[in-house]
Scaffold this motif. Sequence first.
Motif, PDB file in Angstrom:
ATOM      1  N   ARG A  80      93.019   6.392  38.360  1.00 45.97           N
ATOM      2  CA  ARG A  80      92.159   7.192  37.503  1.00 45.97           C
ATOM      3  C   ARG A  80      92.913   8.374  36.912  1.00 45.97           C
ATOM      4  NH1 ARG A  80      86.514   7.655  41.021  1.00 45.97           N
ATOM      5  NH2 ARG A  80      86.055   5.401  41.096  1.00 45.97           N
ATOM      6  N   GLY A  81      92.300   8.966  35.915  1.00 44.45           N
ATOM      7  CA  GLY A  81      92.891  10.154  35.308  1.00 44.45           C
ATOM      8  C   GLY A  81      93.804   9.819  34.145  1.00 44.45           C
ATOM      9  N   ARG A  82      94.087  10.831  33.382  1.00 49.69           N
ATOM     10  CA  ARG A  82      94.952  10.668  32.217  1.00 49.69           C
ATOM     11  C   ARG A  82      96.404  10.563  32.648  1.00 49.69           C
ATOM     12  NH1 ARG A  82      95.045  14.759  26.959  1.00 49.69           N
ATOM     13  NH2 ARG A  82      96.122  13.326  25.539  1.00 49.69           N
ATOM     14  N   PRO A  83      97.144   9.595  32.104  1.00 48.24           N
ATOM     15  CA  PRO A  83      98.548   9.454  32.514  1.00 48.24           C
ATOM     16  C   PRO A  83      99.378  10.672  32.128  1.00 48.24           C
ATOM     17  CG  PRO A  83      98.090   8.112  30.570  1.00 48.24           C
ATOM     18  CD  PRO A  83      96.766   8.619  31.073  1.00 48.24           C
ATOM     19  N   GLY A  84     100.401  10.939  32.913  1.00 45.60           N
ATOM     20  CA  GLY A  84     101.258  12.092  32.651  1.00 45.60           C
ATOM     21  C   GLY A  84     102.327  11.778  31.616  1.00 45.60           C
ATOM     22  N   TRP A  85     103.243  12.754  31.441  1.00 43.17           N
ATOM     23  CA  TRP A  85     104.313  12.617  30.464  1.00 43.17           C
ATOM     24  C   TRP A  85     105.622  12.267  31.160  1.00 43.17           C
ATOM     25  CZ3 TRP A  85     103.253  12.407  25.450  1.00 43.17           C
ATOM     26  CH2 TRP A  85     102.099  13.040  24.974  1.00 43.17           C
ATOM     27  N   LEU A  86     106.435  11.486  30.461  1.00 43.32           N
ATOM     28  CA  LEU A  86     107.800  11.196  30.886  1.00 43.32           C
ATOM     29  C   LEU A  86     108.746  11.625  29.778  1.00 43.32           C
ATOM     30  CD1 LEU A  86     107.417   7.586  32.370  1.00 43.32           C
ATOM     31  CD2 LEU A  86     107.574   9.737  33.636  1.00 43.32           C
ATOM     32  N   TRP A  87     109.985  11.901  30.160  1.00 43.64           N
ATOM     33  CA  TRP A  87     111.009  12.267  29.190  1.00 43.64           C
ATOM     34  C   TRP A  87     111.900  11.064  28.918  1.00 43.64           C
ATOM     35  CZ3 TRP A  87     110.618  16.831  26.772  1.00 43.64           C
ATOM     36  CH2 TRP A  87     109.822  17.801  27.375  1.00 43.64           C
ATOM     37  N   GLN A  88     112.277  10.920  27.655  1.00 47.18           N
ATOM     38  CA  GLN A  88     113.071   9.770  27.238  1.00 47.18           C
ATOM     39  C   GLN A  88     114.040  10.196  26.147  1.00 47.18           C
ATOM     40  OE1 GLN A  88     111.315   6.594  24.587  1.00 47.18           O
ATOM     41  NE2 GLN A  88     111.516   5.361  26.447  1.00 47.18           N
TER      42      GLN A  88
END
Length: 222
Positions: A80-88
Amino acid sequence: MENNPTSEDGQHDGIRRRVDGRRHSSTRERILREVESRGTASTAELVAETGLHENTVREHLSRLRADGRLRRVRAEVQGRGRPGWLWQAPPADVVNPYAGLALALADTLTRVSEDPTAQARASGMRWGGEIVEQQADAVDDPRALAIDVMRQQGFAPEVEGEDIVLHRCPLLAAAARRTDVVCAVHEGMLAGIVGSRDPQADARLLPFQADGACILRLRAAS
């Protein structure tokens, strides 16, 4: 004399440079290479790997993003919940070596012009018209023409309803630093493109709106 190999960015010391020409610090370069080696990385992973304070890592990531060296992407949904951020790190062809030149020109225009944004847009409109003139097989529909040119220019356009989402920017580093001028040039270019097919048509560019991408909205009277 020591023969230092030249990196893929043309640097002889192996450390890449910011859009203003200065070298990245060794710490910033370390963070960048860590992201590149992983493919994607979260801020927490970079903190754990480097042993640096989270605020320090976030500052370096912010600067690398402004320089066009990194971008943020959504992580896959986990529960559940909004997915987080990743750096690319974007592909090498997205980090345009002319971004520094574009930034320098934007800085100069800001200093010498009373209305740099308006002048940048006007220059972009002339540029857009010239682009169309050089394309003998350009389509007649203003919207389709704008999408074709954006694809050719490396903006990776994607149609989402009435909006056109631009997932890339060939001058990302300069646009991040001088959004008012650089994005005004691109907006003017698009206005010039659609205006070549419909004199009443216009374009509006909303920078960095959709998860870091830009939104293009076209208005055609005919």
